[in-house]
Design an enzyme around this catalytic site. Structure first.
Site, PDB file in Angstrom:
ATOM      1  N   TYR A  40      37.779 -43.435  32.835  1.00 44.49           N
ATOM      2  CA  TYR A  40      36.758 -42.381  32.235  1.00 44.49           C
ATOM      3  C   TYR A  40      35.831 -43.406  32.515  1.00 44.49           C
ATOM      4  CZ  TYR A  40      33.745 -40.175  28.862  1.00 44.49           C
ATOM      5  OH  TYR A  40      32.804 -39.489  28.558  1.00 44.49           O
ATOM      6  N   ASP A  62      34.268 -50.058  37.128  1.00 38.89           N
ATOM      7  CA  ASP A  62      33.227 -50.328  35.937  1.00 38.89           C
ATOM      8  C   ASP A  62      33.988 -50.860  34.045  1.00 38.89           C
ATOM      9  OD1 ASP A  62      32.869 -49.214  33.113  1.00 38.89           O
ATOM     10  OD2 ASP A  62      33.250 -46.430  33.771  1.00 38.89           O
ATOM     11  N   LYS A  72      27.041 -50.122  26.529  1.00 41.29           N
ATOM     12  CA  LYS A  72      26.787 -51.022  24.369  1.00 41.29           C
ATOM     13  C   LYS A  72      26.982 -52.516  24.873  1.00 41.29           C
ATOM     14  CE  LYS A  72      31.551 -48.458  24.923  1.00 41.29           C
ATOM     15  NZ  LYS A  72      32.098 -46.391  25.296  1.00 41.29           N
TER      16      LYS A  72
END
Ligand code: HOZ
Length: 431
Positions: free
Chosen positions: A144, A239, A267
Site C-alpha cells: 500500500y 516506501d 507520519k
C-alpha cells in the site's frame, strides 16, 4: 465495557461522514462492532469517549514510537503554535528537519516535505516518471502506497481489508501503467522488465510490507530489486512510511544495507502530525520544481507545527539505546504472545521485525499477498474483540501491523500477554 457514547457518536457520524469515519479501516467493519471514539491518549494508552482506557498497539498506525503525548513533542507544538500555525513560506525548521532526515538516511541527498504519505508516494512516482521519461511503474500485490490513482491497483491496507484492491474511480488508462508483481518473487519482477523493456520508470516497494500484515523480505529479494532496477535504468523507490525510523533509525534500508534511489516517508517524521516526505538522489531530486520541470506543491508542505513536532520526535529517537530498548520490549512481548498461541493449539503465524508485527490466523508461512489472504479473518475479529474486552487495542483488521512503543512498560506487556491468554481460553467458542 461501556460503549454508549461511542455508539451514539457513531450513529451521528454516519449521518454526516461516509461510513462514519474519515479513513475506512478504523470503521471496524472487518472485525464487526462499533469503532471506539478516542477522547485522549497518553503514553502507551488511549482512552475512549466512554472513559475506557486501552493499551494501544495501533500507535496511530505506527508513528507514536515514543508513546502518545510525549512531553517534548507536546511542548514543541505548543511553542510553535504560539508563533503562528502556517505561513506558506520557508522556515529554518524545515532546513533542520531536512538535515536530520538526511543524516538518518544517507541515500537521501535532498528531500521535499509534503503533508501525508499518500502525497509523498504520489509525488515520488511522478518524479520518477518525469526523470526517466517513462510511464510504467511496478508495485507489489498487497503493498500500500497511499490512495493516489496509480497506487490503487492490487493495493493493501483498507483496500485489502475490504476486498477491493482495485478501486472504482481510477481510470483504466491510469491503472494500465501500474504493473503488479508478487512480493518475494524476483522472477515475477524480471518478467515484467523483460516484457516492458525501456518502459518502466520505477519499482515502488514497502521493503517490509506492513499493509497486508507484516511480511518479511526473503534474503536477497531486495538486492535483486536493486540490481534489476539498476540494469534497466529504472528507479527503486522504498516506501518507508511505516518502517522509516521504526525498524531502525535509518529504516529498512539501514537494516538490509540497500540504497534506493528515492525514499518515501510519512507520519513518523512529524511525531504523528500530518506530514510526509520524499527524497533521494540529488540528480533525481533536481528534476523537481522549481529546480526542474516536475511539478509538486502545497501550502501546508513543511507546516511549522508538523516540522516542530518532527524535530522533537527525531531528536528524541536519536538518543542512545532507543532501538535496543524498543527491541527488548518487542522481544519480550513477542515471546510471551508466542507462548500463549502455542499453548492454545491454534494455527497462527507471526511475522515480526523489531517493534512491528502481525499474527496471522492461519498456519502460514505468510510471505506475500496470496498467503496473507489465507488468514481466517473471522477468527482475527473474534480475537480482536476478546482483546478489546480485556483492555488491549489492536488494529481492527488482520491486514495491518501492531506496534510497540517506548512507553509500553514491562507491566503493560505482561498485561497484554495475560489478556491474550484470557482471550484464547475457551477458544473458539463465540465471544
Ligand atoms: N492506511 C492506514 C493503515 N495502514 C489506516 C489509516 C487510518 O485508518 O487511520
Amino acid at each position: 465495557m461501556k460503549t454508549a457514547i461511542s455508539r451514539k457518536l457513531f450513529r451521528q457520524a454516519k449521518k454526516v461522514i461516509p461510513g462514519g469515519v474519515n479513513s475506512p479501516v478504523r470503521a471496524f467493519r472487518s472485525v464487526g462492532g462499533t469503532p471506539l471514539f478516542v477522547a485522549r491518549a497518553k503514553g502507551a494508552t488511549v482512552t475512549d469517549a466512554d472513559g475506557n482506557t486501552f493499551l494501544d498497539y495501533v500507535s496511530s498506525w505506527g508513528p507514536m514510537i515514543l508513546g502518545h503525548a510525549h512531553p517534548e513533542i507536546v511542548s514543541a507544538i505548543r511553542k510553535a503554535a504560539g508563533r503562528g500555525t502556517s505561513y506558506g513560506a520557508p522556515t529554518a525548521g524545515e532546513v533542520a528537519l531536512a538535515n536530520l532526515i538526511r543524516k538518518a538516511f544517507p541515500s537521501i541527498e535532498k528531500v521535499r516535505l509534503v503533508s501525508s504519505g499518500t502525497e509523498a508516494a504520489m509525488s515520488a512516482v511522478r518524479l520518477a516518471r518525469g526523470f526517466t521519461g517513462r510511464d510504467k511503474i511496478v508495485k507489489f500485490e498487497g503493498c500500500y502506497h497511499g490512495h493516489a490513482d496509480p497506487m490503487l491497483v492490487k493495493a493493501g491496507s483498507g483496500a485489502l481489508t475490504f476486498g477491493q484492491p482495485d478501486s472504482p474511480g481510477v481510470p483504466r488508462d491510469t491503472a494500465k501503467h501500474t504493473l503488479t508483481a508478487t512480493f518475494n518473487d524476483a522472477a515475477s519482477v524480471r518478467r515484467l522488465f523483460e516484457r516492458n523493456r525501456g518502459e518502466i520508470a520505477a519499482v515502488i516497494v514497502e521493503p517490509i510490507p506492513g499493509n497486508m500484515g507484516v511480511v518479511l523480505p526473503t534474503p536477497g529479494f531486495l538486492d535483486e530489486l536493486r540490481k534489476m532496477t539498476r540494469t534497466a535504468r529504472a528507479l527503486l523507490i522504498f516506501d518507508e512510511v511505516i518502517t522509516g525510523f521504526r525498524v531502525a533509525y535509518g529504516g529498512a534500508q539501514e537494516l538490509f544495507g540497500i540504497v534506493p534511489d528515492l525514499t518515501v516517508l510519512g507520519k513518523i517524521i512529524g511525531g504523528g502530525l500530518p506530514v510526509g516526505a520524499f527524497g533521494g538522489r540529488r540528480d533525481v531530486m533536481a528534476a523537481l520544481s522549481p529546480e526542474g520541470p516536475v511539478y509538486q506543491a502545497g501550502t501546508l508542505s513543511g507546516n511549522p507545527l508538523a516540522v516542530a513536532a518532527g524535530l522533537a520526535a527525531l531528536t528524541e529517537l536519536a538518543r542512545k539505546n532507543t532501538y535496543r530498548k524498543l527491541a527488548e520490549k518487542a522481544d519480550y512481548l513477542g515471546e510471551g504472545l508466542q507462548g500463549v498461541f502455542q499453548k492454545a493449539d491454534l494455527p497462527t503465524w507471526t511475522n515480526r521485525v523489531g517493534s512491528m508485527w502481525t499474527t496471522f490466523f492461519q498456519e502460514g508461512p505468510v510471505v506475500d499477498y496470496a498467503t496473507a489472504k489465507k488468514s481466517d479473518t473471522a477468527a482475527y475479529g473474534r480475537y480482536f474483540h476478546r482483546m478489546l474486552d480485556r483492555g488491549v487495542y489492536l488494529a481492527p483488521s488482520q491486514f495491518e501491523a501492531g506496534f510497540v512503543s517506548l512507553a509500553h512498560t514491562r507491566r503493560d506487556l505482561d498485561r497484554t500477554i495475560a489478556a491474550a491468554r484470557g482471550a484464547l481460553s475457551g477458544w473458539p467458542a463465540s465471544r
